[in-house]
Design an enzyme around this catalytic site. Structure first.
Site, mmCIF file in Angstrom:
data_model
loop_
_atom_site.group_PDB
_atom_site.id
_atom_site.type_symbol
_atom_site.label_atom_id
_atom_site.label_comp_id
_atom_site.label_asym_id
_atom_site.label_seq_id
_atom_site.Cartn_x
_atom_site.Cartn_y
_atom_site.Cartn_z
ATOM 1 C CG ASP A 4 -9.632 2.068 -0.031
ATOM 2 O OD1 ASP A 4 -9.210 0.919 -0.259
ATOM 3 O OD2 ASP A 4 -9.012 2.870 0.689
ATOM 4 C CG ASP B 246 -2.221 0.653 1.064
ATOM 5 O OD1 ASP B 246 -2.331 1.485 0.138
ATOM 6 O OD2 ASP B 246 -3.148 0.370 1.830
HETATM 7 C C1 GLA Z 1 -5.715 1.957 2.322
HETATM 8 C C2 GLA Z 1 -6.178 0.784 1.495
HETATM 9 C C3 GLA Z 1 -7.201 0.000 2.270
HETATM 10 C C4 GLA Z 1 -6.624 -0.463 3.594
HETATM 11 C C5 GLA Z 1 -6.113 0.726 4.375
HETATM 12 C C6 GLA Z 1 -5.343 0.304 5.619
HETATM 13 O O1 GLA Z 1 -6.732 2.886 2.475
HETATM 14 O O2 GLA Z 1 -6.688 1.210 0.273
HETATM 15 O O3 GLA Z 1 -7.643 -1.110 1.511
HETATM 16 O O4 GLA Z 1 -5.586 -1.389 3.351
HETATM 17 O O5 GLA Z 1 -5.227 1.519 3.583
HETATM 18 O O6 GLA Z 1 -4.909 1.371 6.345
#
Ligand code: GLA
Length: 720
Positions: A536, A466
């Site tokens: 997300d 990420d």
């Molecule tokens: C980002 C990702 C999510 C999750 C969060 C964790 O927003 O897109 O899917 O993994 O971080 O903090």
């Protein structure tokens, strides 16, 4: 047209160097012809389906330049290349020097070398064909031996020229940022310069996918019309410049100069003598048979030249993020692993919140950088979790964000100087700072984070990588004061270096690319990964439209799609939408009602029967949720290459407006009989089965099956 005798031909291995002034690039069904005029300026004589076969209709000097430079023959339009030379000269004039053609196993590499007529700078235009897909990869390399560094202000990878009618249009993907990726927008091409650009460096594609569809002759459909599909394979900021000029003659088409590449805004690059600057690759194709062909081309090329392990089936993933956020302990995760196993998942993915030794990572304010398990949540470390998964025959995966640091962390206390910044205190974004990958010690650290996490637990076979903030205060200690702006390009390249090393060291580990959702969705970065966390935003209503747009450029195997509670939609609908991508769940499995659990189990059964088609079949789009008068519904299918099986998805996204269209699926064997099983995930009843010929399925088709918002039907189609 007669080419000059090949006086300068040289042959070395399978590379032929010529001084021909005609360059033809056959990309497989379309292409380009470039010709040097009497002065040696490279001109674009042909582009399109017959572009590689074009002949001169008038003197070469009247054709547009193939790669326009600042101060050249076209002072009225933005250039593809703008350089301030070592002595302050602002103009660049490129003349053809030579052409190198190298045969490759799956195409050809053509290197056209241009040299400035006055200063010691050369520009190489590289073209790599892939006739099997018809995608052409092009990029530019710049080298010079001037008396000091030069400054590159604009450095686009391609700059084709087209004549377009007023009806020409583009489909672009500029959205609102986080949770709004892949927003489909159709625009016409107004006179003047339109910039479609992304910013922020680290997760630029949150605002705009680096992809574009151009319909240069007017409206197109899935099967009709000229369509150019372009993808900028760049992990940093990208830019499409659409420069449109009307002509004075009545009813004349307009001139379109289309530039694509890295976004040079604020990113002027200081290039030392002898150093080589390589622009990102732009991958593009031209179809005269509508958008469907562009998709087929992009998918084939992605699988052949980009994607890691394209033939490996992607796992059915259960993620804990939306189930627990930061609130979990060993008992809760082991319980979820058990439930994932009961459901039939292949892999359990432990998300954010598992690390932080001095301070627990109970929210997003601390501990990024301290990549050891939190002893409070996980007293036994990751071992018991990996073991619990192994006992249930479920693979184990883990989330990392290795390029980042919270100021409240041991890492930051030890290495405050590792942060990407200029002289000012950098702004926080999600309470965190980005590490500076231009520093070799940072690159080593990032690789080591993944090594250590995987090495300590050989059973971890999947990583979600990420990156949750943009670059707000660009600057690097690794760069001299006069070249701080190099950071935008160098950051993207240094990050690729790290990712390539991780992929090299862990060839068996599957990697998901995530940056606050789909912030890093490009064919360049994808070379080191297996899939992308699409967004997300997992509200299935939004996702139908995202999947539609995303699928134009990337195969569904790349498009991770998990069932969640976003939007509070019926679970059967959420499952059906997720089944059209790389399927998984991000739900509190402990909180499901019996009915919901049954729906999820049915979805897993369907996944087992259909994910091979979704992940590896050919995508055929049938009903659009983003165009036309009725955008309340969508349908598409994934068909086996041999035409013997298919899965067709129909979604009633919103309340229906009028009667739905029949679902006509062409491409099956017209003479064969097919069994069609209509699956309604909301119903516990056995699915209904009917029998149709391939001709009937492609002719009259199946009647539209839905009349309520947020409902879905899947049709499993199999030759009898
Ligand atoms: C980002 C990702 C999510 C999750 C969060 C964790 O927003 O897109 O899917 O993994 O971080 O903090």
């Amino acid at each position: 047209m007669v080419a000059r005798p090949r006086t300068g031909d040289r042959e070395k291995g399978n590379t032929v160097t010529t001084t021909d002034e005609v360059v033809r690039i056959d990309a497989g069904g379309w292409g380009l012809t470039w010709v040097a005029d009497g002065d040696g300026v490279l001109r674009q004589v042909g582009l399109g389906t017959d572009g590689h076969r074009a002949e001169l209709a008038f003197a070469a000097q009247w054709y547009p330049t193939a790669y326009p430079t600042w101060g050249g023959g076209d002072p009225y339009r933005p250039a593809a290349l703008r350089v301030t030379h070592a002595d302050g000269t602002l103009t660049t004039r490129l003349l053809l020097d030579s052409v190198e053609r190298t045969a490759e196993a799956d195409g050809e590499h053509v290197r056209v070398i241009l040299r400035d007529d006055d200063v010691d700078l050369s520009v190489e235009i590289h073209s790599r064909t892939h006739p099997e897909s018809t995608v052409l990869e092009q990029w530019v390399e710049i080298v010079h031996h001037e008396d000091g560094p030069v400054r590159l202000h604009d450095y686009h990878s391609i700059a084709p020229f087209l004549m377009v009618p007023e009806a020409a249009e583009v489909h672009q993907f500029v959205g609102g940022g986080w949770a709004d990726e892949w927003r489909w927008t159709t625009c016409d091409l107004p006179p003047g310069t339109t910039d479609l650009a992304s910013y922020g460096g680290l997760q630029p594609h949150l605002q705009m996918a680096p992809c574009l569809l151009v319909s240069p002759t007017g409206r197109t459909t899935e099967t009709e019309g000229d369509v150019i599909g372009l993808s900028i394979a760049w992990g940093g900021n990208t830019h499409f410049g659409l420069d449109v000029r009307p002509r004075a003659e009545p009813d004349s088409p307009r001139e379109l100069r289309l530039r694509a590449g890295a976004n040079p805004a604020g990113a002027e690059y200081v290039l030392d003598p002898g150093a080589r600057f390589t622009t990102p690759t732009v991958a593009w194709t031209w179809s005269s048979g509508g958008r469907g062909e562009v998709t087929t081309a992009m998918h084939r090329w992605t699988r052949a030249r980009v994607l890691r392990d394209p033939d490996r089936m992607r796992p059915l993933v259960v993620n804990n993020w939306e189930a627990t956020f930061f609130d979990f302990d060993e008992r809760r995760i082991v319980d979820l692993i058990g439930r994932a196993a009961d459901l039939g998942a292949d892999l359990f993915l432990l998300d954010d919140g598992w690390f932080g030794t001095t301070r627990p990572r109970d929210d997003d304010t601390t501990s990024l950088g301290d990549w050891d398990p939190d002893p409070a949540k996980l007293p036994g470390g990751l071992g018991p979790l990996a073991d619990a998964a192994a006992e249930r025959d479920v693979r184990f995966g883990i989330w990392v964000e290795p390029e980042m640091v919270n100021p409240i962390s041991d890492l930051h206390a030890r290495h405050p100087e590792w942060v990407l910044r200029d002289r000012r205190q950098p702004r926080l974004h999600r309470h965190q700072l980005a590490l500076d990958p231009l520093l070799p010690e940072v690159r080593a650290f990032v690789v080591e984070v993944v090594d250590r996490t995987l090495g300590a637990h050989p059973r971890i076979s999947y990583v979600k990588w990420d990156a949750n903030r943009p670059i707000t205060d660009p600057g690097s200690r690794a760069l001299a004061p006069d070249r701080q702006a190099n950071v935008w390009v160098d950051h993207a390249l240094a990050t690729w270096q790290v990712m390539a090393e991780v992929a090299r060291r862990h060839p068996e580990v599957e990697l998901m690319l995530c940056a606050s959702g789909g912030g890093r969705t490009d064919h360049g970065t994808l070379r080191y990964f297996h899939e992308v966390w699409t967004s997300d935003n997992t509200d299935p209503v939004t996702r139908v439209r995202m999947h539609w747009a995303f699928g134009h450029f990337f195969p569904a195997a790349v498009m991770a799609a998990h069932v969640t509670r976003w939007g509070d939609r019926p679970l059967a609908f959420a499952c059906a939408v997720a089944l059209s991508g790389r399927f998984g769940f991000d739900l509190d499995l402990a909180a499901l009602t019996d009915d919901e659990a049954a729906t999820c189990r049915r979805a897993v059964q369907v996944a087992r029967r259909t994910q091979d088609l979704v992940q590896q079949g050919d995508l055929v789009r049938l009903v659009s949720p983003v165009e036309g008068a009725d955008r309340s519904r969508a349908a598409w299918a994934h068909t086996a290459v041999d035409g013997r099986r298919a899965v067709l998805f129909a979604f009633q996204v919103e309340e229906p407006t009028g009667a739905g269209p029949n679902l006509r699926l062409e491409g099956l064997d017209p003479g064969s009989d097919y069994r069609v099983t209509a699956v309604d995930l909301a119903s516990p009843d056995a699915p209904t089965t009917t029998r149709h010929t391939g001709a009937a399925l492609g002719g009259a088709g199946l009647p539209w099956p839905l009349d309520q918002a947020c409902t879905a039907r899947l049709f499993e189609i199999e030759v009898l």
